[in-house]
Enzyme design. Structure first.
Site, PDB file in Angstrom:
ATOM      1  N   ALA A  37     -16.318   7.805 -18.031  1.00 14.04           N
ATOM      2  CA  ALA A  37     -15.886   8.751 -16.995  1.00 14.04           C
ATOM      3  C   ALA A  37     -15.312   9.998 -17.653  1.00 14.04           C
ATOM      4  CB  ALA A  37     -14.841   8.100 -16.104  1.00 14.04           C
ATOM      5  N   CYS A  42      -5.976  13.227 -17.723  1.00 17.10           N
ATOM      6  CA  CYS A  42      -5.553  13.856 -16.473  1.00 17.10           C
ATOM      7  C   CYS A  42      -6.271  13.273 -15.262  1.00 17.10           C
ATOM      8  CB  CYS A  42      -5.805  15.362 -16.564  1.00 17.10           C
ATOM      9  SG  CYS A  42      -5.546  16.217 -15.026  1.00 17.10           S
ATOM     10  N   ALA A 181      13.576   9.965 -18.800  1.00 22.83           N
ATOM     11  CA  ALA A 181      13.638  10.706 -17.530  1.00 22.83           C
ATOM     12  C   ALA A 181      12.917  12.038 -17.642  1.00 22.83           C
ATOM     13  CB  ALA A 181      15.090  10.915 -17.109  1.00 22.83           C
ATOM     14  N   GLU A 203      17.813   7.180 -19.895  1.00 21.16           N
ATOM     15  CA  GLU A 203      17.521   8.457 -20.576  1.00 21.16           C
ATOM     16  C   GLU A 203      18.490   8.651 -21.728  1.00 21.16           C
ATOM     17  OE1 GLU A 203      15.277  11.116 -20.615  1.00 21.16           O
ATOM     18  OE2 GLU A 203      16.627  11.774 -22.207  1.00 21.16           O
ATOM     19  N   MET A 314       2.340  19.706 -23.260  1.00 17.12           N
ATOM     20  CA  MET A 314       1.140  18.888 -23.028  1.00 17.12           C
ATOM     21  C   MET A 314       0.817  18.904 -21.542  1.00 17.12           C
ATOM     22  SD  MET A 314       1.727  15.718 -25.579  1.00 17.12           S
ATOM     23  CE  MET A 314       1.378  15.859 -27.325  1.00 17.12           C
ATOM     24  N   HIS A 440       5.677  35.003   7.747  1.00 17.75           N
ATOM     25  CA  HIS A 440       6.782  34.286   8.390  1.00 17.75           C
ATOM     26  C   HIS A 440       6.217  33.359   9.458  1.00 17.75           C
ATOM     27  CE1 HIS A 440      10.705  33.452  10.066  1.00 17.75           C
ATOM     28  NE2 HIS A 440      10.217  33.714  11.267  1.00 17.75           N
TER      29      HIS A 440
HETATM   30  P1  NAI Z   1       8.677  13.736 -21.533  1.00 18.76           P
HETATM   31  O1  NAI Z   1       8.682  14.388 -22.861  1.00 18.76           O
HETATM   32  O2  NAI Z   1       8.504  14.551 -20.301  1.00 18.76           O
HETATM   33  O3  NAI Z   1      10.040  12.904 -21.346  1.00 18.76           O
HETATM   34  C1  NAI Z   1      10.417  11.865 -22.228  1.00 18.76           C
HETATM   35  C2  NAI Z   1      11.892  11.542 -22.034  1.00 18.76           C
HETATM   36  O4  NAI Z   1      12.196  10.345 -22.754  1.00 18.76           O
HETATM   37  C3  NAI Z   1      12.823  12.616 -22.558  1.00 18.76           C
HETATM   38  O5  NAI Z   1      13.739  12.944 -21.530  1.00 18.76           O
HETATM   39  C4  NAI Z   1      13.504  11.955 -23.753  1.00 18.76           C
HETATM   40  O6  NAI Z   1      14.814  12.434 -23.960  1.00 18.76           O
HETATM   41  C5  NAI Z   1      13.497  10.479 -23.350  1.00 18.76           C
HETATM   42  N1  NAI Z   1      13.638   9.505 -24.442  1.00 18.76           N
HETATM   43  C6  NAI Z   1      13.061   9.546 -25.675  1.00 18.76           C
HETATM   44  N2  NAI Z   1      13.428   8.462 -26.420  1.00 18.76           N
HETATM   45  C7  NAI Z   1      14.240   7.701 -25.636  1.00 18.76           C
HETATM   46  C8  NAI Z   1      14.950   6.447 -25.820  1.00 18.76           C
HETATM   47  N3  NAI Z   1      14.875   5.755 -26.958  1.00 18.76           N
HETATM   48  N4  NAI Z   1      15.688   5.955 -24.781  1.00 18.76           N
HETATM   49  C9  NAI Z   1      15.763   6.650 -23.621  1.00 18.76           C
HETATM   50  N5  NAI Z   1      15.128   7.837 -23.417  1.00 18.76           N
HETATM   51  C10 NAI Z   1      14.376   8.359 -24.389  1.00 18.76           C
HETATM   52  O7  NAI Z   1       7.553  12.607 -21.655  1.00 18.76           O
HETATM   53  P2  NAI Z   1       6.718  11.804 -20.562  1.00 18.76           P
HETATM   54  O8  NAI Z   1       7.420  11.743 -19.260  1.00 18.76           O
HETATM   55  O9  NAI Z   1       6.323  10.538 -21.237  1.00 18.76           O
HETATM   56  O10 NAI Z   1       5.435  12.699 -20.358  1.00 18.76           O
HETATM   57  C11 NAI Z   1       4.554  12.932 -21.470  1.00 18.76           C
HETATM   58  C12 NAI Z   1       3.837  14.248 -21.313  1.00 18.76           C
HETATM   59  O11 NAI Z   1       2.953  14.204 -20.236  1.00 18.76           O
HETATM   60  C13 NAI Z   1       4.814  15.381 -21.090  1.00 18.76           C
HETATM   61  O12 NAI Z   1       4.730  16.212 -22.211  1.00 18.76           O
HETATM   62  C14 NAI Z   1       4.319  16.085 -19.884  1.00 18.76           C
HETATM   63  O13 NAI Z   1       4.075  17.428 -20.208  1.00 18.76           O
HETATM   64  C15 NAI Z   1       2.997  15.406 -19.508  1.00 18.76           C
HETATM   65  N6  NAI Z   1       2.999  15.101 -18.080  1.00 18.76           N
HETATM   66  C16 NAI Z   1       2.966  16.125 -17.184  1.00 18.76           C
HETATM   67  C17 NAI Z   1       2.997  15.861 -15.833  1.00 18.76           C
HETATM   68  C18 NAI Z   1       2.991  17.004 -14.877  1.00 18.76           C
HETATM   69  O14 NAI Z   1       2.594  18.101 -15.266  1.00 18.76           O
HETATM   70  N7  NAI Z   1       3.409  16.810 -13.648  1.00 18.76           N
HETATM   71  C19 NAI Z   1       3.070  14.506 -15.301  1.00 18.76           C
HETATM   72  C20 NAI Z   1       3.106  13.516 -16.330  1.00 18.76           C
HETATM   73  C21 NAI Z   1       3.057  13.822 -17.659  1.00 18.76           C
END
Ligand code: NAI
Length: 461
Positions: A37, A42, A181, A203, A314, A440
């Site tokens: 696929a 994404c 978080a 977090e 990312m 509006h």
């Molecule tokens: P993230 O980088 O957004 O958040 C990871 C969090 O984990 C951070 O707050 C960090 O401080 C925490 N962390 C790291 N080690 C830890 C530990 N040992 N214990 C507790 N907390 C810890 O990463 P996430 O949510 O995994 O997303 C990955 C990527 O995917 C991101 O870079 C994001 O850009 C992308 N993404 C984007 C979305 C969107 O555009 N809506 C949706 C989902 C993902």
């Protein structure tokens, strides 16, 4: 040996956009993707399925709670999780097929297999029916990223897993531990909390959504906590183990937390292993990403890289911009991405969206700025649709009034932020936004009001 003008490795949003743009510009393009696929993380296991589940779970939560205020009585709201998951899968399938038809329509040659470098201009493709070699005048690496692991946390693909598993739990967890978080933790934590799970988000930092504007993140923290997400901030998870149906999450300096599922969402890492980059002469930077210059050229002549494998956020749309700009650069000699105008959106409810500089970045860099803020509680449309939580914040330069950052928490913030991205792209002032007519009653009027507010002229507050 088959040869092409441009070979793109990876058919995620960055790769397929680059391939289509290359075909539009008259190149003979091939795209290599190991999955059957198309669409990458994404479409298959990221943005799209999570948004489908976010919508379904939000409707469920609304039907259970808020519809009463609209005079709609739904006394017996039931969850059919299997059907919800099937709908999500149908959305994914229709979109991934859509990409396949775009590839075909643009006469892009598709190879299904894993690519690795033999030399800077030659690739080996391992397909189900055997190996083949390809030669490319230009090769673009758009191989994306994968989930980062956490020392001490044993992924078992069942009880302890990543967003991929959390998009398809066969039953609602009783207790779900979310580690991190960030984007994924908040989005998927929200999904399962709305469907009935007790969700605790661990977090490491003392705040959620690191990198986003702090005032926005603090507001999100309060709103999400009120919805029922439990947060343990300043919590460093040191281990997570599964034993039968039970998991234990260990946090430094605190007692262990028992639950039945663990979602690890502590970030992602670039997919650089398996490409045999050494043979291609492609070098990495000090953080393990493929090193590129402003035109996405790697250390190897004719080899380029974009998206999650290189520096920067990312995000699918960032990869798309880079894909198009890279190929335009190859063909026309010019291709550009404005990194100041790339929005970031967290699709919780309400949504959280940002573009440009945060207040913290402006303060740290000593840029003099003005701040305008407008709450959705004072917006007519927000009241009419009962979505009054949140605000818009506009940050503009103190002397030039140029818009430097816009941060929104509120319903449909992810759609609203597009106006702000266009404003930044065009070098608009907050006065430009304030003087543009906004229909509006719309939620977008809150952006106009926040722009007026940078000059103390908000009308409805
Ligand atoms: P993230 O980088 O957004 O958040 C990871 C969090 O984990 C951070 O707050 C960090 O401080 C925490 N962390 C790291 N080690 C830890 C530990 N040992 N214990 C507790 N907390 C810890 O990463 P996430 O949510 O995994 O997303 C990955 C990527 O995917 C991101 O870079 C994001 O850009 C992308 N993404 C984007 C979305 C969107 O555009 N809506 C949706 C989902 C993902």
């Amino acid at each position: 040996m088959q040869s092409h003008d441009l070979i793109v490795i990876g058919a995620g949003p960055g790769g397929y956009t680059a391939a289509i743009r290359g075909a539009q510009l008259g190149l003979d393009v091939a795209c290599i993707e190991k999955e059957r696929a198309l669409g990458g993380t994404c479409l298959r296991i990221g943005c799209i399925p999570s948004k489908a589940l976010l919508e379904s779970s939000e409707l469920f939560a609304k039907a259970k709670g808020e519809l009463g205020a609209h005079g709609i009585v739904a006394p017996d709201v039931q969850l059919d999780l299997e059907k919800m998951l099937q709908r999500k899968q149908r959305v994914v399938t229709s979109l991934t097929r859509g990409i396949a038809s775009l590839i075909k329509k643009n006469k892009i040659t598709r190879y299904t297999g894993s690519a690795s470098f033999i030399s800077p201009s030659r690739l080996l493709v391992q397909e189900a029916k055997g190996n083949r070699e390809l030669e490319g005048k230009h090769i673009l690496i758009a191989a994306g990223s994968q989930v980062a692991s956490l020392p001490g946390v044993d992924f078992d693909g069942k009880r302890i897993g990543t967003s991929t598993e959390a998009l398809s739990y066969s039953e609602v967890p009783k207790r779900l531990a979310v580690i991190g978080a960030g984007y994924i933790g908040l989005e998927l934590g929200s999904v399962w909390q709305r469907l009935g799970a007790e969700v605790k988000v661990f977090e490491y930092l003392d705040r959620i959504l690191p990198g986003m504007d702090k005032e926005l993140a603090d507001a999100a923290h309060k709103i999400l906590a009120k919805q029922g997400l439990e947060f343990d901030l300043g919590a460093r998870v040191t281990a997570a183990k599964a034993s039968g149906e039970e998991c234990t999450v260990e946090v430094e300096g605190a007692s262990p937390w028992k639950c039945d599922r663990v979602l690890v969402s502590v970030g992602r890492k670039p997919n650089t292993v398996g490409l045999n980059l050494e043979a291609g002469g492609v070098e990495l930077d000090d953080r393990g990403r493929i090193a590129v210059d402003a035109q996405f050229r790697t250390s190897a002549k004719g080899v380029y890289a974009i998206g999650d494998v290189i520096r920067g956020p990312m995000l699918a749309h960032k990869a798309e911009e880079e894909g198009a700009a890279c190929v335009e650069g190859i063909v026309t000699g010019y291709g550009h991405v404005n990194y100041d105008a790339i929005p970031g959106v967290v699709y919780t409810h309400p949504e959280i969206a940002s573009v440009g500089m945060t207040e913290e970045q402006l303060s740290e860099s000593g840029v003099p700025y003005r701040k305008g803020k407008f709450p959705f509680a004072a917006n007519g449309r927000a009241k009419a649709i009962a979505e009054t939580e949140g605000f818009v914040k506009v940050l503009s330069h103190n002397q030039t009034d140029r818009v430097l950052g816009v941060h929104i928490i509120g319903a449909r913030a992810g759609d609203l932020i597009a106006e702000a991205a266009v404003a930044i792209e065009f070098g608009a002032s907050s006065e430009d936004i304030a003087r543009s007519s906004h229909a509006h009653p719309t939620l977008a009027e809150a952006i106009k009001e926040a722009a007026l507010s940078t000059d103390g002229r908000a009308l409805h507050i």
